[in-house]
Scaffold this motif. Sequence first.
Motif, short mmCIF file in Angstrom:
data_model
loop_
_atom_site.label_atom_id
_atom_site.label_comp_id
_atom_site.label_asym_id
_atom_site.label_seq_id
_atom_site.Cartn_x
_atom_site.Cartn_y
_atom_site.Cartn_z
N VAL A 142 -89.24 23.41 -45.72
CA VAL A 142 -89.71 22.02 -44.84
C VAL A 142 -89.95 22.54 -42.93
O VAL A 142 -91.09 22.76 -42.39
N ARG A 143 -89.39 23.90 -43.32
CA ARG A 143 -89.57 24.84 -41.70
C ARG A 143 -90.91 25.76 -41.61
O ARG A 143 -91.84 25.45 -40.66
N TYR A 174 -84.43 25.17 -49.21
CA TYR A 174 -85.40 23.48 -49.15
C TYR A 174 -85.37 23.65 -47.46
O TYR A 174 -86.76 22.97 -47.05
N ASP A 175 -84.31 23.52 -47.43
CA ASP A 175 -84.44 23.70 -45.63
C ASP A 175 -85.94 24.37 -44.74
O ASP A 175 -86.79 24.12 -43.80
N SER A 207 -87.59 18.22 -48.09
CA SER A 207 -86.77 17.31 -46.78
C SER A 207 -85.23 16.28 -47.02
O SER A 207 -84.35 15.73 -46.16
N ALA A 208 -85.55 15.92 -48.11
CA ALA A 208 -84.80 14.99 -48.22
C ALA A 208 -83.72 15.33 -49.25
O ALA A 208 -82.18 14.83 -49.83
N VAL A 209 -83.42 16.95 -49.74
CA VAL A 209 -82.24 17.62 -49.96
C VAL A 209 -81.98 18.77 -48.83
O VAL A 209 -82.58 19.18 -49.04
N HIS A 210 -80.45 18.57 -48.68
CA HIS A 210 -80.07 19.73 -47.55
C HIS A 210 -79.13 20.64 -48.44
O HIS A 210 -77.99 21.08 -48.59
N HIS A 211 -80.64 22.02 -48.29
CA HIS A 211 -80.36 22.96 -48.92
C HIS A 211 -81.10 24.33 -48.35
O HIS A 211 -81.83 24.01 -47.86
N PRO A 212 -80.07 25.74 -47.33
CA PRO A 212 -81.56 26.49 -47.04
C PRO A 212 -82.11 27.36 -47.84
O PRO A 212 -83.08 27.04 -46.84
#
Length: 387
Positions: A216-217, A212-213, A205-210
Amino acid sequence: MIKDVGAVPTVTASGRATRVRLLSNPVKDYAWGSRSDLAALTGRPVPAPGPEAEMWLGTHPAGPSLLAGDGRSLADVVGADPLGQLGPATVARHGERLPYLMKLIAVAQPLSLQVHPSAEQAAEGHARGVYVDPWPKPELVCALTPFTALAGFRSAGQAAMLLARLCVPALEDVVSLLEAGSPVAALRALLERPEMVEQVVWAASAVHHPDYDLVVRLARRHPGDPACLAPLLLRRHDLAPGEALFLGAGVLHCYLDGFGVEIMGSSDNVVRAGLTAKPVDVEELLRVLDPGAIPLPVEARDGVYVTPSPEFRLRRVAVDGEVPLDGGLPRILLCVEGRVRADTLDLRAGESAFVPATHPPVTLSGYGLVFCAEPGPADQPGVRAAR
């Protein structure tokens, strides 16, 4: 629905009348389904009262089509006259059964992480009581809207990099397995350690990348499920309308979103590892998983999606005037746009029909888009003798 009026029947050698018949198809209300896609296509109010995930078109016992206005199931009709409905060639190759199952699939939430067994694994597993069918379930999905899937392992080096970037000590052994070229062992290590899910999701959640997103989802929808980490090992496939993806036996996959037409072997054999409230069998999934199995993007050749599967072939037919279809094959026609006539039977968007093998060649006319399901050709690779 438009009723089958004026269709001219033909007569088989058994004396039974055959004709193009309108179908009524069951809709599965799985939790991941859309409340708009199927309802909009079939002209019903949107949103639907609940999720609508799949419409089944075929003879599988878990959801056979019915003949509209008749009440008989297509399975009963085929069973009563297999030679007349399927034709001698299909019966000789596949037995007295429709070898394919067609579906409309409406994905609003990600499906389970899953794999399908091979023909040999299905037969053996059915004998053990593990699988509901003794048949394999190769499948092709063709997008009607933008469609996203995870399927097949990404390169071990790329997966190792994605995991290493999270800087989670608990992942170090998984990274080492990937660097050693052991993706199945890495997958096992992820799936068998639910205690590390929270810290990995927090790091993602701390790394903005599809990639990793997505982890989280999935974790929000399935808290504590280690299968939410598996996408870091898998390839992403984004299909535009008309594009298709073939998944053979052993391909690990998870559909994420979109609306499409599926065709598959007539089987409901699915082994799940997570992301679902349905039964999970990690050991069986790891047993039948083939890390070398590759999902195949399939381009239509003259409207035909050619795959290695002998059970099926899918045609995408743009109708503007008249389009002839040869006889001799049991076909299901599904209209997804416009209004198309199959001989004397009118089909609107969302309506479908069955064409027996002994029916003369059919002419499609009008304006619209029709998907046509049929058995694979005799010279298709992988054809095997009927059981």
